[in-house]
Each structure stands twice: as structure tokens, then as C-alpha cells.
Design a protein around this motif. Sequence first.
Motif, PDB file in Angstrom:
ATOM      1  N   ASP A  35      -3.143  -5.373   9.936  1.00 15.68           N
ATOM      2  CA  ASP A  35      -4.311  -4.911   9.167  1.00 15.68           C
ATOM      3  C   ASP A  35      -4.173  -3.441   8.806  1.00 15.68           C
ATOM      4  O   ASP A  35      -4.692  -2.996   7.784  1.00 15.68           O
ATOM      5  N   GLU A  36      -3.488  -2.677   9.663  1.00 10.79           N
ATOM      6  CA  GLU A  36      -3.279  -1.255   9.345  1.00 10.79           C
ATOM      7  C   GLU A  36      -2.454  -1.109   8.074  1.00 10.79           C
ATOM      8  O   GLU A  36      -2.716  -0.237   7.245  1.00 10.79           O
ATOM      9  N   PHE A  41      -2.919  -0.053   1.613  1.00  9.46           N
ATOM     10  CA  PHE A  41      -2.813  -0.432   0.205  1.00  9.46           C
ATOM     11  C   PHE A  41      -4.160  -0.856  -0.379  1.00  9.46           C
ATOM     12  O   PHE A  41      -4.209  -1.442  -1.449  1.00  9.46           O
ATOM     13  N   ARG A  42      -5.260  -0.520   0.336  1.00  8.08           N
ATOM     14  CA  ARG A  42      -6.554  -1.062  -0.112  1.00  8.08           C
ATOM     15  C   ARG A  42      -6.944  -0.542  -1.491  1.00  8.08           C
ATOM     16  O   ARG A  42      -7.621  -1.238  -2.255  1.00  8.08           O
ATOM     17  N   ALA A  43      -6.502   0.699  -1.849  1.00  3.35           N
ATOM     18  CA  ALA A  43      -6.891   1.257  -3.148  1.00  3.35           C
ATOM     19  C   ALA A  43      -5.730   1.226  -4.141  1.00  3.35           C
ATOM     20  O   ALA A  43      -5.795   1.860  -5.198  1.00  3.35           O
ATOM     21  N   LEU A  93       8.957  -3.534  10.327  1.00  4.21           N
ATOM     22  CA  LEU A  93       8.157  -4.621   9.743  1.00  4.21           C
ATOM     23  C   LEU A  93       8.438  -4.738   8.244  1.00  4.21           C
ATOM     24  O   LEU A  93       8.468  -5.825   7.677  1.00  4.21           O
ATOM     25  N   TRP A  94       8.622  -3.583   7.611  1.00  6.71           N
ATOM     26  CA  TRP A  94       8.962  -3.580   6.179  1.00  6.71           C
ATOM     27  C   TRP A  94      10.276  -4.335   5.953  1.00  6.71           C
ATOM     28  O   TRP A  94      10.378  -5.196   5.073  1.00  6.71           O
ATOM     29  N   PHE A  95      11.264  -4.040   6.798  1.00 10.86           N
ATOM     30  CA  PHE A  95      12.579  -4.671   6.642  1.00 10.86           C
ATOM     31  C   PHE A  95      12.500  -6.169   6.973  1.00 10.86           C
ATOM     32  O   PHE A  95      13.109  -7.002   6.291  1.00 10.86           O
ATOM     33  N   ASP A  96      11.716  -6.521   8.014  1.00  6.34           N
ATOM     34  CA  ASP A  96      11.529  -7.944   8.338  1.00  6.34           C
ATOM     35  C   ASP A  96      10.930  -8.678   7.143  1.00  6.34           C
ATOM     36  O   ASP A  96      11.386  -9.774   6.781  1.00  6.34           O
ATOM     37  N   ALA A  97       9.906  -8.081   6.534  1.00  5.90           N
ATOM     38  CA  ALA A  97       9.254  -8.728   5.385  1.00  5.90           C
ATOM     39  C   ALA A  97      10.254  -8.885   4.244  1.00  5.90           C
ATOM     40  O   ALA A  97      10.278  -9.914   3.559  1.00  5.90           O
TER      41      ALA A  97
END
Length: 132
Positions: A35-36, A41-43, A93-97
Amino acid sequence: MITPDSDIVFQSYGRCCNQDAFFVDFYDRFMGKSDEIRNLFRATDMSAQRHLLRNGIMQLVLHARGMPATKLKALGESHSRTGYNIEPRWYSLWFDALLETLAKFDPQFNNDIEQSWRRAIEPGISIIRDSY
Ligand code: HEM
């Protein structure tokens, strides 16, 4: 220098990067991991962001093929504690994705191609991450 890894990765990315769905899927996976991350990227205009990432991954691939790190250093600046404040722990996590998305979209993806991606772009990711 065009190493076998960088060539394999260049071709693998070529089989994926012309599909907008690749980048939609990437961000769904990446944001789904925390969620963090989703909050960061919410905006964000995600349609523009997908195009920026297309280029950003290409910079990682081109760096593996010997291109100077200038653009990766600029990404390091924008992501650092004085910029978007992206903590180093998020990069795995970026690389996993990314690897999960490649596995889905590259019809030739296999373990050898995954290892080539790891060897080829980890140095470039480190340049961005270590600018923190
Ligand atoms: C913006 C690439 C990792 C969060 C960007 C941009 C690019 C990019 C090209 C737009 C250009 C800029 O603003 O400088 C990359 C690459 C990464 C990476 C290649 C991995 C090596 C991450 C991670 C996070 C993240 C791990 C969060 C956990 C963001 C945010 C923005 C951004 C919040 C700005 C969005 C906005 O404008 O609203 N990234 N990024 N990035 N990135 Fe990354």
C-alpha cells in the motif's frame, strides 16, 4: 559492449515494450505488493508514467550495452531522499514485479533469460538505488 546477456535482454524487452498492457500489468503488480507503493502513485498520471517507465527500462538495458550512466544518475537524483524519497528497500520489489511481468509477456521467457536480466540490469538499478 554488447555482451550475450545484454543482447538477450534487449531482444526480450523488444518482445514486450510495444504493448501498453505490459506496463499496465507491471504497475498493477508493483502497487499490489505494498500500500505504501500504491500511495506514492496516488496523484500520478499513470498513462504518462507508463511511457516514462518504458524509456526508463530502456535506459537500464542500454546501460548494460555500454551506454554512459548519465540518464540513470538523473533517475537516481529524482528518486533520492531529496526527490521522491524512494527508500533502497523498495527496489527489490520493483525488480520482482518486472521479472513477473516479463515472464507473462515474453513468450520465450525462461530461467536463462531471467538470469540474463538479473546480471544485465542489476548494475543500473544499483546506480539509481545507491543515489539515495
Ligand atoms: C518516476 C523509472 C524505481 C517511484 C519515475 C520516472 C521514471 C522512473 C523514468 C519518471 C522520470 C522522473 O520523474 O525522474 C524508474 C526505474 C526504477 C524505478 C527505472 C528502477 C530501477 C522506483 C521505485 C519506486 C518508484 C522502486 C517506488 C517504490 C516513482 C515515483 C515517481 C517515479 C513515485 C514519480 C511519479 C509522479 O510523477 O507522480 N520512475 N523508477 N520508482 N518513480 Fe520510479
